[in-house]
Design an enzyme around this catalytic site. Structure first.
Site, mmCIF file in Angstrom:
data_model
loop_
_atom_site.group_PDB
_atom_site.id
_atom_site.type_symbol
_atom_site.label_atom_id
_atom_site.label_comp_id
_atom_site.label_asym_id
_atom_site.label_seq_id
_atom_site.Cartn_x
_atom_site.Cartn_y
_atom_site.Cartn_z
ATOM 1 C CG ASP A 215 -2.275 0.670 0.906
ATOM 2 O OD1 ASP A 215 -2.253 1.905 0.740
ATOM 3 O OD2 ASP A 215 -3.315 0.005 0.842
ATOM 4 C CG HIS A 238 -0.969 1.468 -3.311
ATOM 5 N ND1 HIS A 238 -2.235 1.242 -2.805
ATOM 6 C CD2 HIS A 238 -0.614 0.317 -3.946
ATOM 7 C CE1 HIS A 238 -2.627 0.007 -3.125
ATOM 8 N NE2 HIS A 238 -1.650 -0.562 -3.807
#
Length: 392
Positions: A215, A238
């Site tokens: 993430d 991310h």
């Protein structure tokens, strides 16, 4: 002779003061830690902490290297009588089974000012069993690896965080924080394993980190001010994200700097994301001297954040303004290298891009940009070309 005697007495007094001022080391083995990676060492760690926390001589908590210490849901609470250094040279490991059904941290430092966590060791969340449980929709709450709450003048240095069930490190209601040379690793497909999350905090400086997760490498949430991320590497993951903002709270974010960082194979590079219909503001951003390598979307502002993809249209939004993107180079894995998507009701204002050169990797066609309800200007070379929205 009298002068010499006085000098000797002064040196003797200084020597006594220096000896008396030495830091006392509180070793977890002195409190009966097993250090075998199988025996629960929580009570030994808590006993060591209590001794150090009541020590007024700037004590050291020693977790020796070469050993593994099994812990779960241990909270180290302050206030303490003096600054404390936790020297983590060994490895802390979480239980390799589902050990809680509630929201929890593996390790928490709560209300401890002037704390330093430093060392060559690490914390292993053994998250694989949790990721599988989450993916099968059987685990709704997963533990965070390392949490700091209401810790001011905090330093976290050199330690390695690995395979958290959920987020790796959280900073909540902290001020004057320095995170340096910390590394975080988790598989690219591990769910919600953010590297460092900052919320309700200010004056935080994150530098020389290497974060590989499933993430956000760093996520900055609401009620934050004066946050810097620099000289760091991100990927896989991310990217470095501000938000998401405005889903349930009034957003207040300002003075965020990301500089001299590299992004390798991430979903986004630098991103500001907010929900439709949100309230509040996010302003004062500087994204500078960044290198992108095969990043899906290197530059993103998204006021329509909706990970499920089925959100109803709402009016209003978090007001995003004063955002500068300067000296950003590299490649995107999608043709759309820049996405500035702002709401019809609350446009983005004061966006500035300068010296941007982003190309679509392995393609002869140029990268492009999508701009919606964003107003600003450019300076120097900007590739792909930006066409800001006209004012209404």
């Amino acid at each position: 002779m009298a002068a010499m005697t006085r000098a000797l007495l002064l040196l003797f007094a200084l020597a006594i003061r220096s000896a008396g001022g030495q830091q006392r080391v509180h070793n977890v083995f002195d409190f009966h830690a097993a250090g075998d990676g199988k025996t629960d060492d929580a009570q030994a760690f808590l006993g060591t902490w209590q001794a150090a926390c009541s020590d007024a001589g700037e004590p050291v908590v020693a977790v020796p290297g070469g050993r593994a210490f099994l812990l779960s849901q241990v909270s180290f609470q302050g206030p303490c009588k003096s600054p404390i250094t936790v020297k983590l040279d060994g490895n802390i490991v979480a239980p390799n089974h589902i050990w809680t059904k509630e929201a929890a941290n593996l390790l928490t430092f709560l209300g401890v000012d002037h704390l330093t966590l430093d060392g060559n060791g690490g914390i292993d969340g053994q998250g694989a069993i949790w990721w599988d449980c989450y993916n099968r929709k059987k685990c709704h709450a997963r533990p965070i690896l390392l949490g700091f709450a209401r810790c001011n003048n905090l330093t976290v240095r050199r330690i390695h965080l690995k395979d958290s069930a959920d987020k790796h490190m959280t900073l909540f209601q902290c001020s004057q924080v320095n995170v340096d040379s910390v590394s975080v690793t988790a598989p690219a497909d591990s769910p919600n394993t953010d590297g460092i999350t900052v919320a309700l905090s200010n004056n935080t400086y994150i530098s020389n980190t290497s974060i590989q997760t499933g993430d956000d490498c760093v996520s900055v949430l609401s009620y934050t001010k004066n946050i810097t991320v620099t000289q760091s590497r991100c990927g896989p993951g991310h990217g470095i994200s501000v938000g998401s903002l405005g889903r349930s709270e009034t957003a207040m974010v300002e003075q965020i700097t990301v500089s001299n960082c590299s992004f390798i194979g991430t979903m986004t590079g630098v991103r500001i994301k907010s929900w439709q219909g949100g309230k509040g503001y996010a302003k004062g951003f500087l994204f500078q001297s960044l290198n992108m390598t095969e990043v899906q979307y290197p530059i993103v502002i998204d006021q329509f954040y909706c990970p499920q993809g089925n959100c109803p249209i709402k009016h209003g939004g978090v007001a995003i303004s004063d955002v500068r993107f300067i000296d950003i180079q590299g490649t995107s894995s999608e043709q759309e290298a820049i996405r500035l998507l702002c709401s019809q009701s609350v446009h983005c204002q004061g966006i500035y891009l300068s010296n941007i050169n982003l190309s679509w990797v392995n393609h002869t066609s140029p990268a492009n940009a999508t701009i919606l309800n964003a107003h600003g200007s450019t300076g120097g070379m900007v590739v792909p070309r930006i066409q800001f929205s006209d004012f209404l």
